[in-house]
Design an enzyme around this catalytic site. Structure first.
Site, mmCIF file in Angstrom:
data_model
loop_
_atom_site.group_PDB
_atom_site.id
_atom_site.type_symbol
_atom_site.label_atom_id
_atom_site.label_comp_id
_atom_site.label_asym_id
_atom_site.label_seq_id
_atom_site.Cartn_x
_atom_site.Cartn_y
_atom_site.Cartn_z
ATOM 1 N N HIS A 72 0.648 -1.189 -0.029
ATOM 2 C CA HIS A 72 -0.085 0.128 0.065
ATOM 3 C C HIS A 72 0.929 1.196 -0.035
ATOM 4 C CE1 HIS A 72 -2.766 2.825 1.763
ATOM 5 N NE2 HIS A 72 -4.019 1.825 1.431
ATOM 6 N N ASP A 110 2.453 -4.951 8.273
ATOM 7 C CA ASP A 110 1.243 -4.188 7.989
ATOM 8 C C ASP A 110 -0.164 -5.157 7.980
ATOM 9 O OD1 ASP A 110 -0.921 -2.936 7.057
ATOM 10 O OD2 ASP A 110 0.100 -1.954 5.404
ATOM 11 N N GLN A 118 -5.093 -5.210 6.529
ATOM 12 C CA GLN A 118 -5.804 -5.629 5.532
ATOM 13 C C GLN A 118 -6.149 -7.303 6.091
ATOM 14 O OE1 GLN A 118 -8.770 -5.361 3.170
ATOM 15 N NE2 GLN A 118 -7.175 -3.601 3.052
ATOM 16 N N LYS A 164 -10.869 -0.926 9.819
ATOM 17 C CA LYS A 164 -11.042 -2.226 8.936
ATOM 18 C C LYS A 164 -11.677 -3.176 9.440
ATOM 19 C CE LYS A 164 -8.369 -0.336 5.212
ATOM 20 N NZ LYS A 164 -6.997 -0.525 4.847
ATOM 21 N N CYS A 224 -4.650 2.594 -3.701
ATOM 22 C CA CYS A 224 -3.372 3.080 -3.005
ATOM 23 C C CYS A 224 -2.317 2.104 -3.219
ATOM 24 C CB CYS A 224 -3.594 3.018 -1.572
ATOM 25 S SG CYS A 224 -4.801 4.375 -1.004
HETATM 26 C C1 LIG Z 1 -5.894 0.391 4.687
HETATM 27 C C2 LIG Z 1 -4.820 0.087 4.725
HETATM 28 C C3 LIG Z 1 -3.603 0.809 5.192
HETATM 29 C C4 LIG Z 1 -3.835 2.139 5.361
HETATM 30 O O1 LIG Z 1 -4.532 2.174 6.787
HETATM 31 P P1 LIG Z 1 -5.053 3.565 7.278
HETATM 32 O O2 LIG Z 1 -6.047 3.271 8.378
HETATM 33 O O3 LIG Z 1 -5.687 4.436 6.101
HETATM 34 O O4 LIG Z 1 -4.004 4.152 7.786
HETATM 35 C C5 LIG Z 1 -2.342 0.347 5.014
HETATM 36 N N1 LIG Z 1 -2.347 -0.868 4.397
HETATM 37 C C6 LIG Z 1 -3.069 -1.787 4.106
HETATM 38 C C7 LIG Z 1 -2.757 -3.156 3.550
HETATM 39 C C8 LIG Z 1 -4.349 -1.494 3.918
HETATM 40 O O5 LIG Z 1 -5.294 -1.911 3.672
#
Ligand SMILES: *Cc1c(COP(=O)(O)O)cnc(C)c1O
Length: 409
Positions: free
Chosen positions: A126, A203, A206, A229, A367
């Site tokens: 992302h 990260d 998701q 999320k 993104c």
């Molecule tokens: C949504 C997302 C982000 C960003 O998250 P924010 O809540 O906008 O800071 C980063 N990485 C992944 C894989 C995402 O799905």
């Protein structure tokens, strides 16, 4: 509660007030869950309960409601600790979300790395997991290496072996790709990185809505997620960091709450986690984050995973019946994200027409422009599902798509 016994989809749907909406005269169908999830009443109510009954600043007041707010805030941290099986609660930092968490870590590593060092990021990232590292390496000269992806949208692990070496100090990979749904082999990635003494940040933005992650078993050095999320509110998330790393990193922001002693000559910083939680935090957000985790655990992550897997399979099979439809990212291990294009029709036009039928999908780069470049496309239509979606909604999508295609071609 009632959920553990069986997965009652009607009961679950009734927990989400927004699902009762009509959009453009049709029943609202929400397929943009990878961007943000919808919120159940119990989460929404926890926020108004806080503001109606015990709104107060935390960690400073001697009075009753300040204590209540502090307890609820710290109780949310304890819920996160239990959910992710984190050894120490002070290894959990409340942030505004994944983007904030990643910037906090990147900022912290800025002075720890030099132009002799390398960091590795995956080709599935992302933008929030690319840009902070570019900003960091512009300042310290460290080099960024990329793990490329293959045609199925999976990471090329042989290439990872080739770029990983004793100069590698940090590895950054998402647990699940938001653009394609690919679940990455992060356990292997972490094990290999640790053999060369590199730290790993995962990260998990998701991943957290779809399955449970045991952070002690995984042995990640850092892990981050965003509450919005996973049925929680926006503006709150968490950064997990191993104690040894959080102690090493300098504070990200200066202010109240993060200090232990301040004179005009020198400030000493507070203990973890307060060193990284400057200023008045998002108290109601943290509390609601905890409630969202309770809610999902009450339904059960095994139930969620099984239900979503069958939805993914159904959706994939159904969409493949549509002529000239190409799905991007068909990793064996993926969550319910289906990214696709239809020959000769722009993704945006499909998205706009589906909205006329009351269906919310995402179109564009999600993104993740480097992934789109890899496939040589400008964007996709992305259908991302959740446990409150149904096969019936997929049937509506299928029929609406066919109608949209006939209107556009
Ligand atoms: C949504 C997302 C982000 C960003 O998250 P924010 O809540 O906008 O800071 C980063 N990485 C992944 C894989 C995402 O799905």
């Amino acid at each position: 509660m009632i959920y553990k016994m069986s997965f009652d989809i009607n009961k679950i749907r009734s927990d989400f007030p927004i699902l009762k909406r009509k959009i453009n005269g049709s029943n609202f169908i929400y397929f943009d869950n990878a961007a943000t999830s919808q919120k159940p009443n119990i989460v929404i109510d926890s926020i108004s309960d806080y503001y109606k009954n015990y709104n107060s600043n935390i960690h400073r007041g001697v009075h009753t409601i300040s204590q209540e707010a502090t307890d609820a805030y710290e109780n949310a941290r304890a819920k996160i600790q239990k959910h992710f099986n984190i050894r120490n609660s002070h290894e959990i930092i409340f942030t505004s979300g994944t983007t904030h968490s990643i910037n906090l870590v990147a900022n912290g590593f800025q002075d720890l790395l030099s132009d002799k060092d390398e960091i590795i990021i995956s080709g599935l990232e992302h933008h929030s997991n690319i840009v902070p590292w570019q900003m960091m390496t512009e300042k310290n000269g460290a080099k960024i290496k990329i793990i490329p992806i293959n045609e199925n949208g999976e990471l090329n692990m042989k290439a990872y072996d080739n770029i990983l070496n004793s100069k590698t100090k940090l590895v950054f990979v998402n647990h699940v790709s938001n653009a394609l749904g690919t679940v990455n082999p992060i356990k292997t990635i972490i094990e290999k990185a640790h053999k060369v003494n590199a730290a790993v940040l995962i990260d998990g933005a998701q991943a957290s809505a779809h399955f449970k992650t045991d952070l002690q078993e995984l042995d990640a050095d850092f892990y981050t997620t965003s509450a919005h999320k996973l049925c929680g509110p926006t503006g709150i998330g968490m950064l997990f960091g191993k104690e040894k790393w959080l102690k090493k990193l300098p504070p990200y922001q200066g202010g109240g709450e993060m200090i232990s002693d301040v004179t005009f000559e020198k400030t000493t910083y507070a203990e973890l986690p307060h060193k990284f939680e400057a200023g008045t935090p998002n108290v109601s957000g943290a509390i609601a984050f905890g409630i969202a985790l309770d809610y999902l655990n009450e339904i059960g992550f095994k139930n969620i995973y099984n239900y979503e897997s069958s939805l993914l399979q159904y959706t994939t099979e159904k969409l493949k019946l549509i002529p000239n439809l190409k799905i991007y990212g068909e990793s064996k291990d993926k969550t319910c994200v289906i990214s696709f294009n239809i020959d000769g029709i722009h993704a945006y036009d499909i998205g706009a027409l589906l909205d006329k039928f009351g269906i919310a999908v995402r179109t564009g780069q999600h993104c993740a422009q480097p992934i789109m470049d890899h496939f040589g496309i400008s964007g996709t239509v992305r259908v991302s599902l959740s446990f409150y979606n149904t096969k019936k909604e997929i049937d509506v999508l299928y029929n609406s798509l066919k109608q949209a295609i006939s209107m556009l071609s």
